[in-house]
Enzyme design. Structure first.
Site, mmCIF file in Angstrom:
data_model
loop_
_atom_site.group_PDB
_atom_site.id
_atom_site.type_symbol
_atom_site.label_atom_id
_atom_site.label_comp_id
_atom_site.label_asym_id
_atom_site.label_seq_id
_atom_site.Cartn_x
_atom_site.Cartn_y
_atom_site.Cartn_z
ATOM 1 N N PHE A 36 -1.578 6.633 -2.218
ATOM 2 C CA PHE A 36 -0.655 7.421 -1.394
ATOM 3 C C PHE A 36 -1.045 8.893 -1.321
ATOM 4 O O PHE A 36 -0.631 9.605 -0.404
ATOM 5 C CB PHE A 36 0.782 7.309 -1.945
ATOM 6 C CG PHE A 36 1.061 8.235 -3.105
ATOM 7 C CD1 PHE A 36 1.401 9.565 -2.887
ATOM 8 C CD2 PHE A 36 0.952 7.798 -4.428
ATOM 9 C CE1 PHE A 36 1.639 10.435 -3.955
ATOM 10 C CE2 PHE A 36 1.189 8.654 -5.488
ATOM 11 C CZ PHE A 36 1.530 9.982 -5.253
ATOM 12 N N LYS B 189 -6.415 -1.353 3.908
ATOM 13 C CA LYS B 189 -5.039 -1.603 3.452
ATOM 14 C C LYS B 189 -4.558 -0.286 2.844
ATOM 15 O O LYS B 189 -4.810 0.005 1.681
ATOM 16 C CB LYS B 189 -5.050 -2.732 2.413
ATOM 17 C CG LYS B 189 -3.745 -3.500 2.269
ATOM 18 C CD LYS B 189 -2.538 -2.677 1.910
ATOM 19 C CE LYS B 189 -2.509 -2.221 0.470
ATOM 20 N NZ LYS B 189 -1.380 -1.260 0.229
ATOM 21 N N GLU C 164 1.450 1.804 1.018
ATOM 22 C CA GLU C 164 2.668 1.512 1.786
ATOM 23 C C GLU C 164 3.632 2.693 1.823
ATOM 24 O O GLU C 164 4.631 2.671 2.516
ATOM 25 C CB GLU C 164 3.359 0.245 1.256
ATOM 26 C CG GLU C 164 3.694 0.197 -0.215
ATOM 27 C CD GLU C 164 2.546 -0.304 -1.092
ATOM 28 O OE1 GLU C 164 1.419 0.219 -0.959
ATOM 29 O OE2 GLU C 164 2.795 -1.182 -1.937
ATOM 30 N N ARG C 165 3.312 3.755 1.048
ATOM 31 C CA ARG C 165 4.230 4.907 1.015
ATOM 32 C C ARG C 165 4.070 5.818 2.231
ATOM 33 O O ARG C 165 5.021 6.414 2.686
ATOM 34 C CB ARG C 165 3.968 5.749 -0.227
ATOM 35 C CG ARG C 165 3.996 4.972 -1.499
ATOM 36 C CD ARG C 165 4.949 5.574 -2.503
ATOM 37 N NE ARG C 165 4.932 4.793 -3.722
ATOM 38 C CZ ARG C 165 5.664 3.718 -3.928
ATOM 39 N NH1 ARG C 165 6.493 3.270 -3.008
ATOM 40 N NH2 ARG C 165 5.569 3.052 -5.063
ATOM 41 N N SER D 178 -4.515 3.967 -9.124
ATOM 42 C CA SER D 178 -4.251 4.188 -10.552
ATOM 43 C C SER D 178 -5.167 3.314 -11.425
ATOM 44 O O SER D 178 -5.689 2.292 -10.966
ATOM 45 C CB SER D 178 -2.792 3.876 -10.851
ATOM 46 O OG SER D 178 -2.540 2.520 -10.546
ATOM 47 N N CYS E 270 -5.951 13.385 -7.866
ATOM 48 C CA CYS E 270 -6.702 12.799 -8.982
ATOM 49 C C CYS E 270 -7.621 13.846 -9.614
ATOM 50 O O CYS E 270 -8.131 13.651 -10.700
ATOM 51 C CB CYS E 270 -7.527 11.621 -8.515
ATOM 52 S SG CYS E 270 -8.833 12.118 -7.411
ATOM 53 N N GLU F 294 -1.458 10.037 -17.762
ATOM 54 C CA GLU F 294 -1.614 10.709 -16.476
ATOM 55 C C GLU F 294 -0.209 10.920 -15.905
ATOM 56 O O GLU F 294 0.490 9.961 -15.572
ATOM 57 C CB GLU F 294 -2.439 9.865 -15.498
ATOM 58 C CG GLU F 294 -2.635 10.587 -14.174
ATOM 59 C CD GLU F 294 -3.373 9.764 -13.112
ATOM 60 O OE1 GLU F 294 -3.205 8.538 -13.067
ATOM 61 O OE2 GLU F 294 -4.109 10.380 -12.315
HETATM 62 P P1 NAD Z 1 -1.617 2.715 -6.999
HETATM 63 O O1 NAD Z 1 -2.619 2.155 -7.941
HETATM 64 O O2 NAD Z 1 -0.181 2.465 -7.280
HETATM 65 O O3 NAD Z 1 -1.869 2.142 -5.521
HETATM 66 C C1 NAD Z 1 -3.147 2.155 -4.925
HETATM 67 C C2 NAD Z 1 -3.254 0.978 -3.969
HETATM 68 O O4 NAD Z 1 -3.116 -0.240 -4.720
HETATM 69 C C3 NAD Z 1 -2.176 0.957 -2.888
HETATM 70 O O5 NAD Z 1 -2.759 0.592 -1.664
HETATM 71 C C4 NAD Z 1 -1.199 -0.085 -3.383
HETATM 72 O O6 NAD Z 1 -0.550 -0.779 -2.333
HETATM 73 C C5 NAD Z 1 -2.073 -1.041 -4.181
HETATM 74 N N1 NAD Z 1 -1.356 -1.671 -5.312
HETATM 75 C C6 NAD Z 1 -0.358 -1.107 -6.045
HETATM 76 N N2 NAD Z 1 0.056 -1.982 -6.994
HETATM 77 C C7 NAD Z 1 -0.684 -3.099 -6.847
HETATM 78 C C8 NAD Z 1 -0.727 -4.348 -7.548
HETATM 79 N N3 NAD Z 1 0.085 -4.623 -8.568
HETATM 80 N N4 NAD Z 1 -1.618 -5.262 -7.146
HETATM 81 C C9 NAD Z 1 -2.453 -5.001 -6.107
HETATM 82 N N5 NAD Z 1 -2.446 -3.850 -5.412
HETATM 83 C C10 NAD Z 1 -1.585 -2.904 -5.778
HETATM 84 O O7 NAD Z 1 -1.919 4.260 -6.871
HETATM 85 P P2 NAD Z 1 -1.047 5.368 -6.120
HETATM 86 O O8 NAD Z 1 0.183 5.629 -6.913
HETATM 87 O O9 NAD Z 1 -0.934 5.042 -4.681
HETATM 88 O O10 NAD Z 1 -2.047 6.608 -6.241
HETATM 89 C C11 NAD Z 1 -2.077 7.489 -7.337
HETATM 90 C C12 NAD Z 1 -3.153 7.101 -8.323
HETATM 91 O O11 NAD Z 1 -4.413 7.069 -7.679
HETATM 92 C C13 NAD Z 1 -3.295 8.109 -9.461
HETATM 93 O O12 NAD Z 1 -3.508 7.415 -10.652
HETATM 94 C C14 NAD Z 1 -4.542 8.897 -9.071
HETATM 95 O O13 NAD Z 1 -5.234 9.494 -10.152
HETATM 96 C C15 NAD Z 1 -5.356 7.833 -8.438
HETATM 97 N N6 NAD Z 1 -6.351 8.393 -7.546
HETATM 98 C C16 NAD Z 1 -7.647 8.398 -7.973
HETATM 99 C C17 NAD Z 1 -8.631 8.959 -7.171
HETATM 100 C C18 NAD Z 1 -10.054 8.976 -7.605
HETATM 101 O O14 NAD Z 1 -10.895 9.267 -6.785
HETATM 102 N N7 NAD Z 1 -10.382 8.689 -8.854
HETATM 103 C C19 NAD Z 1 -8.289 9.520 -5.937
HETATM 104 C C20 NAD Z 1 -6.962 9.496 -5.532
HETATM 105 C C21 NAD Z 1 -6.000 8.922 -6.353
#
Ligand code: NAD
Length: 495
Positions: free
Chosen positions: A149, A173, A176-177, A226, A281, A380
């Site tokens: 998101f 994909k 969804e937020r 994450s 991140c 985090e």
């Molecule tokens: P998230 O892991 O909750 O979601 C990321 C994606 O995974 C979304 O598209 C979501 O729909 C999907 N997802 C969520 N739960 C799932 C599940 N149980 N099974 C399958 N798919 C699922 O992350 P977020 O809250 O959207 O983003 C923030 C996180 O992303 C933070 O931890 C941040 O550090 C990380 N991030 C990392 C980088 C990097 O380059 N290392 C860059 C941006 C964000």
């Protein structure tokens, strides 16, 4: 109420699963749209469309792909304000951050405009007598991108330009937020002239992700999100024999040596810790004060927090917007309390700041005398909280980075070039900043952390992105010398 569906084969396809999710404006707490969540069957039809488009797209000329990429670049730039408006409306980030996100995304399109140069491969003449050997890189097929998101436009643009320029078709994909900006940048790709089916968007949640991870026609998965989900995506895609890169969470340290320019370091700490409400991140979440600079650093950061304007992202005066959800705000606020309970000094408590209306606002927090056993240090937080850890020596500071499970970015602030040089060698992280708090690489390098910040061995965008989205093919060829031909065309005998 706006409804957001899918984009498949260049057309908006209405959701048919009957499952939806609410999209909110985090600055007001009001629902702004209803998002369709894809079923397995809907993912399957998007993948089928992308697979059908691949056969023609992979044979498109480099000249055509380059022309389209230039057209796409122009359209994204022309629509930067509208993309930024959508980012602010659904993510909450302030306009300057939103425009910055678009600019960083654009860089990746610009990089992919050079695809002809990037895909040159290699050639060895006369590897053996009359034998030439050369390597070409070919596309993988249908590749999927699953994005978080916090950068709803930039992170898809880390993936899409290189994936398409190398001849793959793509299924995105998004989170969804905040799905409006990624939908819009996909629509712009079609407006630029990319053929239908080359870039598709399925909106959805775990059901859609799981289907992408086990769909036999998905060749590769790029994930950003994450750490727990990155680990899951990496393991599942691996089990299904897919190529996968999964960029994950972070806990970025900024070391401040006693000789640092204090104003520069304090400005950097504030913008890197509280910019985008700490939902980056590459945000700095730990300032490591070495020696006797700690008191001055804490005071300088505190002064700056007092002046920080927090408010709706669409107001020009706002420097920091709300958090993404009310749950996120409660979770982050909980960490401030945990820090206080564990014995840290809460210098500025973001919970003390009052905000009108139903938005998910939380003030910036500064927590001093944090130790490594505290949850504010270990987890985090992903919110506007800066912890200060005090140490006596450079070595203690570097050891903190070494023993931390994450290794996305790390920064040092110093006037000593020799110390900085040591740090770039010593620091156990993938991206290092020297007097730069958020060292996100430019698009012609690649982005990725170490340790629990990256699963897989290929980082994202830049040269590594081109490598990830292509597979090498080595051709060894021998042609009989024409002087030995039965038909004499006058070729002299080759020595
Ligand atoms: P998230 O892991 O909750 O979601 C990321 C994606 O995974 C979304 O598209 C979501 O729909 C999907 N997802 C969520 N739960 C799932 C599940 N149980 N099974 C399958 N798919 C699922 O992350 P977020 O809250 O959207 O983003 C923030 C996180 O992303 C933070 O931890 C941040 O550090 C990380 N991030 C990392 C980088 C990097 O380059 N290392 C860059 C941006 C964000």
């Amino acid at each position: 109420m706006d409804k957001i569906h899918h984009l498949v084969g260049g057309e908006v396809v209405e959701g048919a699963s009957g499952r939806t999710a609410a999209v909110y404006n985090p600055a007001t707490g009001q629902q702004s749209a209803e998002l369709s969540l894809a079923s397995v069957a809907e993912v399957d039809s998007a993948v089928a469309v992308a697979a059908a488009a691949f056969e023609e797209w992979r044979h498109s000329s480099l000249a055509q792909r380059t022309k389209l990429m230039f057209a796409y670049r122009a359209l994204v730039e022309r629509n930067a304000d509208e993309i930024a408006r959508r980012l602010t409306a659904e993510h909450g980030k302030v306009k300057s951050d939103a425009l910055g996100e678009v600019a960083r995304g654009l860089e990746n399109i610009e990089f992919a405009c050079g695809i002809a140069e990037l895909l040159k491969g290699g050639y060895n003449e006369q590897a053996s007598s009359g034998v030439d050997v050369y390597t070409v890189r070919q596309p993988l097929g249908v590749v999927a991108g699953i994005t978080p998101f916090n950068f709803p436009a930039m992170v898809p643009l880390w993936m899409i330009p290189n994936a398409l320029a190398t001849g793959n078709t793509f299924v995105l994909k998004p989170s969804e937020r905040d799905p409006s900006a990624p939908m819009f940048i996909a629509e712009l790709a079609h407006e630029a002239g990319f053929p239908p089916g080359v870039l598709n968007v399925v909106n959805g949640d775990k059901e859609a992700v799981d289907r992408l991870l086990d769909h036999p026609d998905i060749a590769a998965v790029s994930f950003v999100g994450s750490t727990p989900i990155a680990r899951y995506v990496f393991n599942t895609a691996n089990e299904n024999a897919k190529r996968v890169q999964a960029l994950a969470g972070a806990k970025n340290h900024m070391i401040v040596l006693p000789d640092a320019d204090l104003d520069l370091a304090a400005d950097a700490a504030v913008s890197a810790a509280y910019g985008s409400a700490g939902e980056r991140c590459m945000a700095i979440s730990v300032a490591v004060a070495v020696g006797d600079i700690a008191d001055d650093l804490v005071a300088a950061v505190q002064q700056r927090i007092d002046k920080l304007v927090i408010g709706p992202g669409d107001q020009p005066s706002s420097e920091m917007g709300p958090l993404i959800t009310s749950d996120a705000r409660e979770r982050v606020a909980g960490y401030i309390q945990q820090g206080a309970d564990a014995g840290a000094t809460v210098v500025v408590d973001g919970r003390d700041k009052n905000f009108d209306g139903g938005g998910y606002f939380l003030g910036a927090s500064l927590i001093d005398r944090v130790t490594t056993d505290m949850s504010v240090y270990r987890d985090e937080i992903f919110g506007p909280v800066l912890s200060v850890v005090r140490v006596d020596t450079y070595q203690e500071a570097v050891d903190l980075i070494k023993t931390n499970p994450w290794g996305n970015g790390a920064a040092i602030f110093t006037r000593d070039g020799g110390a900085a040089r040591r740090f770039q060698d010593d620091a156990d992280a993938g991206m290092i900043g020297i007097n730069v708090p958020i060292p996100v690489p430019v698009a012609y390098h690649s982005f990725g952390g170490w340790k629990d910040s990256l699963f897989g061995d290929t980082t994202m965008y830049g040269p590594e992105g081109v490598r990830f989205y292509t597979k090498a093919k080595v051709i060894t060829e021998r042609w009989p010398d024409p002087s030995t031909s039965a038909v004499n065309l006058g070729f002299p005998t080759n020595q």
